[in-house]
Design an enzyme around this catalytic site. Structure first.
Site, PDB file in Angstrom:
ATOM      1  N   LYS A 191     -11.312  18.639 -81.608  1.00  0.00           N
ATOM      2  CA  LYS A 191     -12.482  18.135 -81.187  1.00  0.00           C
ATOM      3  C   LYS A 191     -11.966  17.387 -79.630  1.00  0.00           C
ATOM      4  CE  LYS A 191     -16.634  15.249 -82.144  1.00  0.00           C
ATOM      5  NZ  LYS A 191     -17.480  14.463 -83.147  1.00  0.00           N
ATOM      6  N   SER A 231     -22.142  15.691 -84.486  1.00  0.00           N
ATOM      7  CA  SER A 231     -21.653  15.874 -82.941  1.00  0.00           C
ATOM      8  C   SER A 231     -20.719  16.951 -83.250  1.00  0.00           C
ATOM      9  CB  SER A 231     -21.256  14.648 -82.510  1.00  0.00           C
ATOM     10  OG  SER A 231     -20.225  14.033 -83.093  1.00  0.00           O
ATOM     11  N   SER A 277     -21.302  12.994 -88.527  1.00  0.00           N
ATOM     12  CA  SER A 277     -20.956  14.085 -87.543  1.00  0.00           C
ATOM     13  C   SER A 277     -19.736  14.899 -87.853  1.00  0.00           C
ATOM     14  CB  SER A 277     -20.372  13.437 -86.136  1.00  0.00           C
ATOM     15  OG  SER A 277     -21.538  12.773 -85.520  1.00  0.00           O
TER      16      SER A 277
END
Length: 491
Positions: free
Chosen positions: A78, A158, A182
């Site tokens: 990420k 997210s 998330s």
């Protein structure tokens, strides 16, 4: 040869150890898959040269007879994790072309254990969002589609890029972060497994901060076993992170296949919210039946302060974000927009560098921390947080081993369908997940079924602090009963 991108992480480990294929072949297969799936926009940066170099190094270690937890396993990271000399943007214009001179603790542990970096994955800007629609690099497209429709769906957020990449076979696993859901919500939307470990289980050092008392890193994978393998490498004490807890890291994989007989599973009545779809209700009941059939006892419980969790979260998280994001001013790194004075330069840089959702949350956070409203909002939200934590403590003290809930109130929705007129509509996506962050507990999302349109739905298991092993045992029980879910390839 089998399609190497279709393997589970555990199968890939076995294949590498048996020399059925090389780490370089495994990496090249994933790089090719990434190239053909760029329409998904899962990666914001691909690192093929670095990946091949790391894979060759892994092959050398394997040839010498070395064994390591992730040796030769290609992963996506990420774009919130610092990766030395590899661009880190948090998917925001304000970080521009920033290349950190250091490595986050979690990624350094992954490389220590032999993992291969395929690239950096898309996410909501500064991890603020539930649909991956706030990224400066554009929307991530969910690899799943409704039956008979080509409407582009969100992958959740997210960590949308991480979830989409794992679901589409563009990496064998990925890192994510979870501040209010998330990891678990995107995992649910894409039919994969996502675990948010206990707060303090994984180091936050080198991870871009959103809300420091809520943020926790964790893995995405296609199976519960794969998640357990990844968490073993990600977890551990880090003296550089004052919130990191000094506890031994267990062999999480050993929890897979353990009997759940005699475990007491709580079903919280407060999670039966108005407007919940009948499909989610049926799935929840089905999950309880699967665990009961495996020998667990199902117990109705009460978590009375649940209804205050979401409003309290949306006071605490923006407050911490407004403080954390004060450091981005264009002076030492990232983008800079000049002005006539230094104050004007700060204002111009932040106005141009932050997207609308990030600006909204900074303003909310600044407001609730202001002198006139601190007691009315922030202090009160922290008191509510204590009550939420106490609810869980009382339930676990009565002998409940884990709690079963839905992971999300719906399946994945279309891009642009929610939150345009009212951001609160988007915030409601976190209704089942925020309590876990507020209390610092571990939570796992496991795919458990599909809706009428063929989209994946998931259940969430919430555990005692530092008892991720029980979640893996229970999660695998649900996985065995429900089967695995994979999207039909259209890209």
């Amino acid at each position: 040869m089998t399609d190497l991108t279709a393997l589970t992480l555990a199968d890939a480990k076995e294949g590498l150890a048996a020399k059925s294929f090389t780490a370089l072949e495994l990496t090249d297969a994933h790089l090719a898959a990434m190239e053909s799936a760029r329409v998904l926009n899962a990666y914001v940066l691909e690192t093929p040269d670095k990946a091949r170099a790391m894979a060759k190094e892994a092959d050398t270690r394997i040839a010498k007879g070395e064994r390591s937890n992730l040796l030769g396993i290609p992963l996506g990271i990420k774009d919130l994790f610092a990766t030395r000399d590899v661009r880190l943007t948090a998917c925001s214009k304000i970080l521009d072309d920033f290349k950190p001179p250091y490595e986050s603790t979690i990624t350094s542990q992954l490389w220590r254990d032999g993992a291969v970096l395929l690239g950096k994955l898309n996410n909501d800007e500064f991890a603020m969002g539930s649909s991956n629609e706030t990224s400066a690099f554009g929307n991530v497209i969910n690899p799943w589609r409704r039956e008979g429709s080509d409407t582009a769906l969100v992958p959740g957020g997210s960590s949308g890029g991480s979830a989409a990449a794992v679901a589409a076979g563009l990496c064998l696993g990925a890192t994510g972060t979870d501040t209010g859901g998330s990891i678990r919500q995107p995992a649910a939307f894409t039919g994969i497994v996502g675990i948010k470990p206990t707060y303090g289980r994984c180091s936050r050092w080198g991870v871009v901060a959103f809300a420091s008392s809520l943020d926790q890193a964790g893995p995405f994978a296609r199976t519960v076993r794969d998640s357990a393998i990844l968490l073993r490498s990600m977890a551990g004490h880090d003296p550089k992170d004052t919130t990191s807890v000094d506890r031994d890291v267990p062999d999480y994989e050993a929890a897979i296949g353990k009997s759940v007989k005699g475990m007491r599973i709580g079903i919280p009545r407060e999670y039966r919210i108005g407007g919940m779809s009948s499909e989610i209700e049926k799935l929840w009941a089905q999950g309880a039946e699967w665990l009961k059939a495996a020998g667990a006892e199902i117990v109705e419980i009460s978590l009375p302060h649940t209804k205050y969790a979401l409003p309290a979260y949306y006071v605490v998280a923006p407050a911490e974000a407004s403080s954390n994001l004060a450091r981005y001013d264009g002076v030492r790194y990232g983008a800079r927009v000049n002005g006539k004075t230094i104050a004007e330069m700060y204002e111009n840089t932040r106005a141009a560098g932050f997207g609308p959702e990030v600006r909204r949350r900074i303003m909310i956070g600044t407001y609730v921390l202001s002198a006139g409203y601190y007691d009315a909002y922030y202090l009160r939200a922290q008191k509510v947080r204590t009550l939420i934590k106490r609810d869980f403590e009382e339930v676990f003290a009565k002998g409940i081993d884990a709690i079963l809930t839905p992971a999300t109130p719906s399946a994945a929705f279309g891009i642009g369908e929610k939150g345009k007129a009212d951001p609160v509509e988007m915030y409601l996506n976190d209704i089942f997940t925020v309590t876990v962050n507020m209390a610092g507990l571990p939570g796992i999302a496991v795919p458990a079924g599909k809706d009428a349109q063929g989209l994946p739905l998931a259940l969430q298991l919430i555990g005692r602090p530092f008892d991720e092993e029980t979640l893996f045992s229970l999660g695998e029980t649900i996985e065995q009963a429900a089967g695995r879910f994979e999207p039909k390839r259209w890209w």
